[in-house]
Design a protein around this motif. Sequence first.
Motif, PDB file in Angstrom:
ATOM      1  N   ASN A 101       0.834  -1.194   0.000  1.00  0.00           N
ATOM      2  CA  ASN A 101       0.000   0.000   0.000  1.00  0.00           C
ATOM      3  C   ASN A 101       0.871   1.245   0.000  1.00  0.00           C
ATOM      4  O   ASN A 101       1.988   1.251   0.523  1.00  0.00           O
ATOM      5  CB  ASN A 101      -0.932  -0.017   1.215  1.00  0.00           C
ATOM      6  N   GLY A 102       0.374   2.305  -0.586  1.00  0.00           N
ATOM      7  CA  GLY A 102       1.160   3.525  -0.709  1.00  0.00           C
ATOM      8  C   GLY A 102       2.303   3.331  -1.686  1.00  0.00           C
ATOM      9  O   GLY A 102       2.147   2.699  -2.734  1.00  0.00           O
ATOM     10  N   ASN A 103       3.492   3.858  -1.326  1.00  0.00           N
ATOM     11  CA  ASN A 103       4.660   3.750  -2.203  1.00  0.00           C
ATOM     12  C   ASN A 103       5.614   2.639  -1.769  1.00  0.00           C
ATOM     13  O   ASN A 103       6.720   2.537  -2.307  1.00  0.00           O
ATOM     14  CB  ASN A 103       5.410   5.086  -2.235  1.00  0.00           C
ATOM     15  N   ASP A 117      -5.553  -7.834  -5.749  1.00  0.00           N
ATOM     16  CA  ASP A 117      -6.774  -7.868  -6.559  1.00  0.00           C
ATOM     17  C   ASP A 117      -6.588  -6.880  -7.702  1.00  0.00           C
ATOM     18  O   ASP A 117      -6.747  -5.667  -7.532  1.00  0.00           O
ATOM     19  CB  ASP A 117      -7.986  -7.488  -5.701  1.00  0.00           C
ATOM     20  N   CYS A 118      -6.227  -7.405  -8.862  1.00  0.00           N
ATOM     21  CA  CYS A 118      -5.936  -6.539 -10.008  1.00  0.00           C
ATOM     22  C   CYS A 118      -7.178  -5.853 -10.559  1.00  0.00           C
ATOM     23  O   CYS A 118      -7.063  -4.935 -11.375  1.00  0.00           O
ATOM     24  CB  CYS A 118      -5.254  -7.343 -11.109  1.00  0.00           C
ATOM     25  N   SER A 119      -8.366  -6.278 -10.111  1.00  0.00           N
ATOM     26  CA  SER A 119      -9.592  -5.593 -10.530  1.00  0.00           C
ATOM     27  C   SER A 119      -9.879  -4.369  -9.683  1.00  0.00           C
ATOM     28  O   SER A 119     -10.778  -3.591 -10.003  1.00  0.00           O
ATOM     29  CB  SER A 119     -10.782  -6.557 -10.452  1.00  0.00           C
ATOM     30  N   ARG A 120      -9.128  -4.206  -8.579  1.00  0.00           N
ATOM     31  CA  ARG A 120      -9.399  -3.104  -7.650  1.00  0.00           C
ATOM     32  C   ARG A 120      -8.211  -2.186  -7.420  1.00  0.00           C
ATOM     33  O   ARG A 120      -8.368  -1.101  -6.847  1.00  0.00           O
ATOM     34  CB  ARG A 120      -9.854  -3.669  -6.288  1.00  0.00           C
ATOM     35  N   THR A 121      -7.007  -2.591  -7.837  1.00  0.00           N
ATOM     36  CA  THR A 121      -5.835  -1.756  -7.605  1.00  0.00           C
ATOM     37  C   THR A 121      -4.770  -2.079  -8.650  1.00  0.00           C
ATOM     38  O   THR A 121      -4.804  -3.143  -9.281  1.00  0.00           O
ATOM     39  CB  THR A 121      -5.267  -1.970  -6.188  1.00  0.00           C
ATOM     40  N   ASN A 162      -6.132  -3.842  -0.583  1.00  0.00           N
ATOM     41  CA  ASN A 162      -4.935  -4.132   0.204  1.00  0.00           C
ATOM     42  C   ASN A 162      -4.039  -5.102  -0.545  1.00  0.00           C
ATOM     43  O   ASN A 162      -4.434  -6.245  -0.835  1.00  0.00           O
ATOM     44  CB  ASN A 162      -5.327  -4.733   1.556  1.00  0.00           C
ATOM     45  N   ARG A 163      -2.836  -4.657  -0.883  1.00  0.00           N
ATOM     46  CA  ARG A 163      -1.805  -5.517  -1.470  1.00  0.00           C
ATOM     47  C   ARG A 163      -0.869  -5.914  -0.335  1.00  0.00           C
ATOM     48  O   ARG A 163      -0.242  -5.038   0.275  1.00  0.00           O
ATOM     49  CB  ARG A 163      -1.057  -4.765  -2.570  1.00  0.00           C
ATOM     50  N   LEU A 164      -0.731  -7.189  -0.059  1.00  0.00           N
ATOM     51  CA  LEU A 164       0.009  -7.572   1.146  1.00  0.00           C
ATOM     52  C   LEU A 164       0.575  -8.980   1.080  1.00  0.00           C
ATOM     53  O   LEU A 164       0.159  -9.797   0.266  1.00  0.00           O
ATOM     54  CB  LEU A 164      -0.891  -7.426   2.384  1.00  0.00           C
ATOM     55  N   ILE A 165       1.529  -9.230   1.970  1.00  0.00           N
ATOM     56  CA  ILE A 165       2.098 -10.559   2.183  1.00  0.00           C
ATOM     57  C   ILE A 165       1.341 -11.224   3.324  1.00  0.00           C
ATOM     58  O   ILE A 165       1.015 -10.590   4.325  1.00  0.00           O
ATOM     59  CB  ILE A 165       3.591 -10.480   2.538  1.00  0.00           C
TER      60      ILE A 165
END
Length: 336
Positions: A101-103, A117-121, A162-165
Amino acid sequence: MLETALLEDRRGAPLLQDKLTTTRDWSVVNAFCATTYMPLSTRPLTRGMDPNATIRNLKIGQITFSRFCFGTPTKTDDFDPSSGNIIVVNTLRGSVRHPLNGNDAVDTRPGDSYVVDCSRTSYWNLADGNDLQLNLTIPHALMEETAARWYGFVPEDDLWQNRLIFGAGQSAWLSLLDYATRTLDAKHDGIADAFIERRIEETLCLDLLRNWADCAGLNLDTGARAAAPHYVREAERLMQDTAARAPTIGEVAAQLGITARSLSDGFRRFRGITPHEFLTAQRLDGLRRALQLAQPGETVTSIARARGYVNLGAMTALYRKRFGETPANTLRNRRT
């Protein structure tokens, strides 16, 4: 764990024997990515370098499993959001850099799992060329259906963006993937039993939802309660408005045009309590307000009787449990 995923079936027989599973042709790699993940852009980090790619995929239900690497340092971006897909990257070897998330960005190592989720971010990644992943491509719609069926609501973008591990090392998630891939059958290039296939698909989606929400700091159970259907919210309003008259649950349900059982089931699922427990709390709250606003000459008995209480001993026990004092204490403190 996962050493033989998409290489061998549950009996040790080779999978995908008659399929193209390696290539040094960028056009083949790009076609594989477009069909397995979604249309996207790839380019080697060293101009003119050819891939040495592993390209294997099989489906379990609606979920596509892929064993994949470019075989050369590569940047990938411009993932097409209209494809509506979620990607879970499980790193088996080497390192892959992904955005958070963010940079912020993160390098996944062997045993790490990453979801986006490539459809949302937006999404991009940098592969070091010595990497190998077992990836899952999951339709966003399938995850929504699973959440609605099991939690009673569809999460908002505070989850999906949310992009996360999640997970690390020998995680339970990787064990689940290992089990799923060990059910594959070389004779059918897929699952031998359709019943097991459906169960695996659902279990994978549920476990991913749980991991994703936990790492994003979200509570799916709380979200479900906030997303209660109209009849539950209307019942709450009615019971708040009529608590002083002590309606029965059957009367409340009848006003809404549903059965008492349906109302009870709705409260248990979306509020975690029974409608009777909700009404009891509302009545006690109203009694406390009446005691705090009592006029001279009013007593606990007169106030309680006016609000429908008959068994004053049982009422007092419930009141003490909820507020930590007796009704008489509340009335006395109000007057002082």
